[in-house]
Design a protein around this motif. Sequence first.
Motif, short mmCIF file in Angstrom:
data_model
loop_
_atom_site.label_atom_id
_atom_site.label_comp_id
_atom_site.label_asym_id
_atom_site.label_seq_id
_atom_site.Cartn_x
_atom_site.Cartn_y
_atom_site.Cartn_z
N GLU A 39 -15.45 -31.74 -47.45
CA GLU A 39 -15.64 -31.83 -48.90
C GLU A 39 -14.71 -30.85 -49.63
OE1 GLU A 39 -16.98 -33.22 -52.44
OE2 GLU A 39 -17.43 -34.04 -50.44
N LEU A 40 -14.59 -29.63 -49.07
CA LEU A 40 -13.75 -28.60 -49.67
C LEU A 40 -12.29 -29.05 -49.77
CD1 LEU A 40 -13.50 -25.56 -50.59
CD2 LEU A 40 -13.01 -25.05 -48.19
N LEU A 41 -11.75 -29.57 -48.66
CA LEU A 41 -10.33 -29.94 -48.63
C LEU A 41 -10.05 -31.21 -49.42
CD1 LEU A 41 -9.45 -29.08 -44.91
CD2 LEU A 41 -9.04 -27.71 -46.98
N LYS A 42 -11.05 -32.08 -49.53
CA LYS A 42 -10.87 -33.27 -50.37
C LYS A 42 -10.86 -32.89 -51.85
CE LYS A 42 -12.94 -36.52 -47.07
NZ LYS A 42 -14.15 -37.32 -46.74
N THR A 43 -11.74 -31.93 -52.21
CA THR A 43 -11.83 -31.48 -53.60
C THR A 43 -10.67 -30.58 -53.98
OG1 THR A 43 -14.24 -31.55 -53.42
CG2 THR A 43 -13.33 -30.34 -55.29
N HIS A 44 -10.26 -29.74 -53.03
CA HIS A 44 -9.18 -28.77 -53.28
C HIS A 44 -8.08 -28.90 -52.21
CE1 HIS A 44 -11.42 -26.67 -56.41
NE2 HIS A 44 -12.48 -26.63 -55.61
N PRO A 45 -7.27 -29.93 -52.29
CA PRO A 45 -6.22 -30.12 -51.29
C PRO A 45 -5.17 -29.01 -51.29
CG PRO A 45 -5.93 -31.63 -53.13
CD PRO A 45 -7.27 -31.00 -53.30
N GLU A 46 -5.19 -28.17 -52.34
CA GLU A 46 -4.22 -27.07 -52.43
C GLU A 46 -4.56 -25.90 -51.51
OE1 GLU A 46 -7.43 -26.03 -55.46
OE2 GLU A 46 -6.49 -27.84 -54.67
N ILE A 47 -5.77 -25.86 -50.99
CA ILE A 47 -6.19 -24.75 -50.12
C ILE A 47 -5.31 -24.70 -48.87
CG2 ILE A 47 -8.04 -24.00 -48.56
CD1 ILE A 47 -10.02 -24.83 -50.74
N ASP A 48 -4.79 -23.51 -48.59
CA ASP A 48 -3.93 -23.34 -47.41
C ASP A 48 -4.42 -22.25 -46.47
OD1 ASP A 48 -3.34 -21.19 -49.02
OD2 ASP A 48 -1.19 -21.63 -49.20
N GLY A 49 -5.60 -21.69 -46.77
CA GLY A 49 -6.18 -20.68 -45.89
C GLY A 49 -7.69 -20.71 -45.97
N ILE A 50 -8.36 -20.50 -44.85
CA ILE A 50 -9.82 -20.44 -44.81
C ILE A 50 -10.27 -19.24 -43.99
CG2 ILE A 50 -11.93 -21.52 -43.92
CD1 ILE A 50 -10.78 -24.24 -44.58
N PHE A 51 -11.15 -18.44 -44.57
CA PHE A 51 -11.85 -17.40 -43.82
C PHE A 51 -13.28 -17.88 -43.63
CE2 PHE A 51 -14.61 -13.48 -44.50
CZ PHE A 51 -14.75 -13.24 -43.13
N ALA A 52 -13.66 -18.13 -42.39
CA ALA A 52 -15.03 -18.56 -42.07
C ALA A 52 -15.82 -17.36 -41.57
CB ALA A 52 -15.01 -19.66 -41.01
N ALA A 53 -17.09 -17.26 -41.97
CA ALA A 53 -17.90 -16.08 -41.70
C ALA A 53 -18.37 -15.97 -40.26
CB ALA A 53 -19.09 -16.01 -42.64
N GLY A 85 -11.69 -16.74 -38.15
CA GLY A 85 -13.13 -16.67 -37.94
C GLY A 85 -13.63 -15.24 -37.89
N PHE A 86 -14.87 -15.07 -37.43
CA PHE A 86 -15.49 -13.75 -37.34
C PHE A 86 -16.48 -13.78 -36.18
CE2 PHE A 86 -17.70 -9.95 -38.19
CZ PHE A 86 -17.18 -9.27 -39.28
N VAL A 143 -13.03 -9.54 -34.44
CA VAL A 143 -13.79 -9.35 -33.20
C VAL A 143 -14.83 -8.25 -33.33
CG1 VAL A 143 -13.63 -8.75 -30.76
CG2 VAL A 143 -11.86 -10.17 -31.82
N GLN A 144 -16.07 -8.60 -33.03
CA GLN A 144 -17.14 -7.62 -32.89
C GLN A 144 -17.21 -7.17 -31.42
OE1 GLN A 144 -20.97 -8.20 -34.78
NE2 GLN A 144 -20.38 -10.28 -35.37
N PRO A 145 -17.56 -5.91 -31.16
CA PRO A 145 -17.77 -5.47 -29.77
C PRO A 145 -19.15 -5.92 -29.29
CG PRO A 145 -18.13 -3.63 -31.24
CD PRO A 145 -17.71 -4.79 -32.11
N ILE A 146 -19.31 -7.22 -29.04
CA ILE A 146 -20.63 -7.81 -28.78
C ILE A 146 -21.34 -7.14 -27.59
CG2 ILE A 146 -21.90 -9.93 -28.28
CD1 ILE A 146 -19.58 -11.48 -29.57
#
Length: 324
Positions: A225-239, A266-267, A284-287
Amino acid sequence: MASIKEVAKLAGVSVATVSRVLNDKGYVGQHTREMVEQAIKELNYKPNEVARSLFKKQSSTIGLIVPDIMNPYFPELARAVEDTASKFGYNVILCNSDEDKVKEQAYLDMLQQNYVNGIIVSSNTMTAEQVIKLNIPVVSIDREISKGLPTIVVENMKGAHTATRYLISKGCSRIAHIRGPQGVVNADERCEGYREVVQQESWFSESYIVDGDYDMESSIEATLELLKTHPEIDGIFAANDIMAIGAMKAANQLGTKVPDELAIVGFDGIKLSSVTIPELTTIVQPIYEMGEKATKMLVSLMNQQEVGQTYYKFDVDLIERNST
């Protein structure tokens, strides 16, 4: 399997005497003790741990409550807890709460009924009042429950700053964020860290932040949905990494090339992040170290030993891979 009565018969003593030897409670003469120990060895007798825990009102067991066993982060954490607990002679009961208050309370009741010595918990729904009622040591991990409770967390906001600034350094000019559940402390902190970096940018829009619920399928739908609505996005930070992997799958479905047209970070640093195609750049977390520290702290608390520091905020690092 031999019984305690058979041990007593072979040693020529009463069942009560065998019980005193097994529990190291009450006086038993040295010669009698040696006869009992020899009988135990000859019969390969194994005490009934359930019965012993009922008698002693405690067991050599700790509880571990996690919110989502399907998220690879938590099995990796559980492995660290189990490894460390085993070294100290403790077993681990693993409970998956699904962030459900009712289910979580049912697990707390079950753990109490089994006389666990302490609990390690990752929860966004447990309260300080629940912890106090347990009347046993509790260590919170990944998410802070209340001030004063022994806690292990990471630098969530710092990690979010690092991820977002890194995407900017790679030339991304429109960066979105796939956030975790609303009200979950670490998800809120990571979202706030992203927002602090981008909120003054002329291109930033609140619609660049979407809910992925720390879930891969939800992240796929949100990213489509995000990329269809905002095709200009060129970077994603996922939590988290699971959502980042979902974002990569969504990009593939849309024919968007990662990293040529879309960079993704990612994270968590779960092992799965290193085997995706492309391999995932992640915070990277020190899991393992976190699980180990939480368990050692819990064991010290259970043994009424001085622990000194009870709040740890571990640092995080960015590992650059092919998704950027």
